[in-house]
Design a protein around this motif. Structure first.
Motif, mmCIF file in Angstrom:
data_model
loop_
_atom_site.group_PDB
_atom_site.id
_atom_site.type_symbol
_atom_site.label_atom_id
_atom_site.label_comp_id
_atom_site.label_asym_id
_atom_site.label_seq_id
_atom_site.Cartn_x
_atom_site.Cartn_y
_atom_site.Cartn_z
ATOM 1 N N LEU A 169 0.826 -1.202 0.000
ATOM 2 C CA LEU A 169 0.000 0.000 0.000
ATOM 3 C C LEU A 169 0.862 1.254 0.000
ATOM 4 C CD1 LEU A 169 -2.755 1.387 0.154
ATOM 5 C CD2 LEU A 169 -2.687 1.079 2.640
ATOM 6 N N GLN A 170 1.983 1.208 0.687
ATOM 7 C CA GLN A 170 2.864 2.380 0.748
ATOM 8 C C GLN A 170 3.379 2.754 -0.640
ATOM 9 O OE1 GLN A 170 6.152 2.047 3.463
ATOM 10 N NE2 GLN A 170 7.173 3.883 2.684
ATOM 11 N N GLU A 171 3.853 1.755 -1.409
ATOM 12 C CA GLU A 171 4.332 2.040 -2.767
ATOM 13 C C GLU A 171 3.189 2.523 -3.654
ATOM 14 O OE1 GLU A 171 7.248 -0.138 -0.746
ATOM 15 O OE2 GLU A 171 5.332 -1.036 -1.324
ATOM 16 N N ALA A 172 2.013 1.952 -3.444
ATOM 17 C CA ALA A 172 0.861 2.355 -4.257
ATOM 18 C C ALA A 172 0.498 3.811 -3.998
ATOM 19 C CB ALA A 172 -0.335 1.450 -3.959
ATOM 20 N N GLU A 173 0.508 4.208 -2.731
ATOM 21 C CA GLU A 173 0.164 5.589 -2.376
ATOM 22 C C GLU A 173 1.183 6.571 -2.945
ATOM 23 O OE1 GLU A 173 -2.140 4.913 1.897
ATOM 24 O OE2 GLU A 173 0.037 5.243 1.851
#
Length: 427
Positions: A237-241
């Motif tokens: 999720l961090q990379e996606a955000e």
């Protein structure tokens, strides 16, 4: 015939193309979304499969498949396919395409499809240049646009085309497009990319129905995330955000008026939540908040009126707050006025009254001003015929500061414009 160098260059360029371009559907079965127009048995699908598509316009938001479907048509038609962009192409480019299409039709009998991206950008002269070719069947025109063609395009072109409305893709459809990119060779399969479900959900949500935006974010995350010890690239999720920016809300002229209309109707319909939602979207899209508050001032009289006169004061105060405080602080003042207008009892008696009076004024047939109502603030007025016999009754000289007196123009006597709605204070 292509040599080895040309073939190698072609493969290299294809491999370096953006993921969204590499993942374009090649057949109707690969095409994602728009089931209502290209689903099994639908008119557009039947026309494409039979190679009998006539001139048409694809209208819809970015990333919903307009250009991709045109590419599918190009890959399935037995005719020729030409592509122009309205931003960079002029009348000379069109004439060159039309000459080739005419020769092709005469020599081989094959039709020519002309895809025009951003077709709303053409002016009348450019549009008129292809009208004869469309009418004669020299070309089959396919226009692609993000703006309402009924507003943004010349009527002559629109009347000769069938309009197909595309809609933003659903969240599950966007996720399916990303999953396909992860499992196919032309996508990201060779890179060994896995994406957590919450990361996939986040990208699909922020993409707001734009598959191209979602694939661009997915590719950016894959290219910038280092592989683990097993050589796998895991997108959390961090990379996606970090890889997808906040959603960009387009606001062309057509959408601006549609959203402003929704905002006004929400005010009239007493739905404060909906009005605030449309207000927020308009501001987020970059609309000047002064335009929004002007509509609020109008609706404070048009839809609330005398049922709650303070609503107009709230709207005007919001405009003054916007002028003195500016944004973003004035959002609070504007929101307060929006809620006040929505919560107020509604009456359109003011609107009906002034519209009826204006209609009578436009019909004409004006008589003279009754003598007792004329201006007498000048020397010698009493010398005019009839002035000395006309007597104006000064209301403050009578009990209750009122006296019955005829004020209407003679030709409108007995006409009633204002009729209280018996709502709120409008009684």
């Amino acid at each position: 015939m292509e040599d080895l160098f040309t073939m190698a260059m072609g493969k290299s360029m294809e491999a370096s193309a953006p993921l969204a371009d590499r993942m374009r559907a090649r057949t109707l079965d690969e095409f994602i979304g728009q089931e209502e127009i290209v689903g099994k048995g639908r008119l557009l699908r039947r026309a494409i499969e039979a190679d009998r598509l006539t001139s048409c316009i694809f209208y819809g938001p970015p990333g919903c498949g307009k250009t991709t479907l045109a590419a599918v048509i190009a890959g399935t038609t037995r005719g020729a396919f030409e592509k122009l962009n309205a931003v960079t192409s002029g009348v000379a480019d069109v004439r060159a395409v039309l000459e080739k299409a005419q020769s092709r039709l005469h020599e081989t009998g094959k039709p020519t499809y002309l895809l025009l991206d951003e077709c709303h950008r053409w002016n009348k002269a450019q549009s008129d240049s292809i009208l004869p070719a469309i009418e004669k069947g020299t070309i089959r025109f396919i226009g692609s646009t993000t703006e309402n063609p009924m507003i943004a395009m010349t009527p002559a072109i629109v009347s000769r085309c069938r309009i197909f409305c595309f809609h933003a893709l659903g969240r599950e459809e966007v996720k399916e497009g990303m999953r396909r990119a992860l499992r196919e060779e032309r996508g990201l399969k060779r890179m060994g990319v896995t994406v957590d479900e919450d990361a996939l959900e986040h990208i699909a949500s922020v993409a707001n129905g734009d598959l191209r935006s979602a694939l661009n974010a997915l590719e950016l995350a894959a290219l910038t995330t280092p592989p683990d010890a097993d050589g796998q690239i895991r997108i959390t999720l961090q990379e996606a955000e970090e890889s997808i920016q906040k959603p960009v809300l387009r606001c062309d002229e057509s959408l601006y008026y549609d959203m402003l209309s929704a905002f006004c109707k929400s005010l009239r319909g007493s739905d404060a939540d909906a009005a605030l939602a449309w207000f927020a979207r308009l501001v987020y899209a970059g609309v000047d908040p002064r335009l929004i508050v002007r509509r609020m001032i109008a609706h404070a009289s048009e839809d609330v009126g005398l049922a709650n006169p303070s609503a107009l004061l709230q709207a005007v105060a919001a405009m003054e707050a916007l002028q003195y405080n500016g944004m973003p602080e004035a959002r609070l003042n504007i929101a307060q006025a929006i809620i006040a207008i929505c919560k107020s009892p509604k009456s359109n008696s003011v609107c009906l009254a002034v519209e009826a009076a204006m209609a009578d004024a436009q019909r004409g047939g004006f008589g003279t001003v009754p003598a007792h109502l004329r201006d007498t603030h000048y020397r010698g007025h009493e010398r005019l015929s009839g002035e000395k016999d006309a007597q104006y009754l000064y209301p403050h000289d009578f009990p209750g500061h009122y006296v019955a007196q005829e004020y209407m123009p003679e030709e409108l006597r007995g006409r009633v414009y204002y009729r209280p709605s018996n709502m709120g204070e409008d009684v």
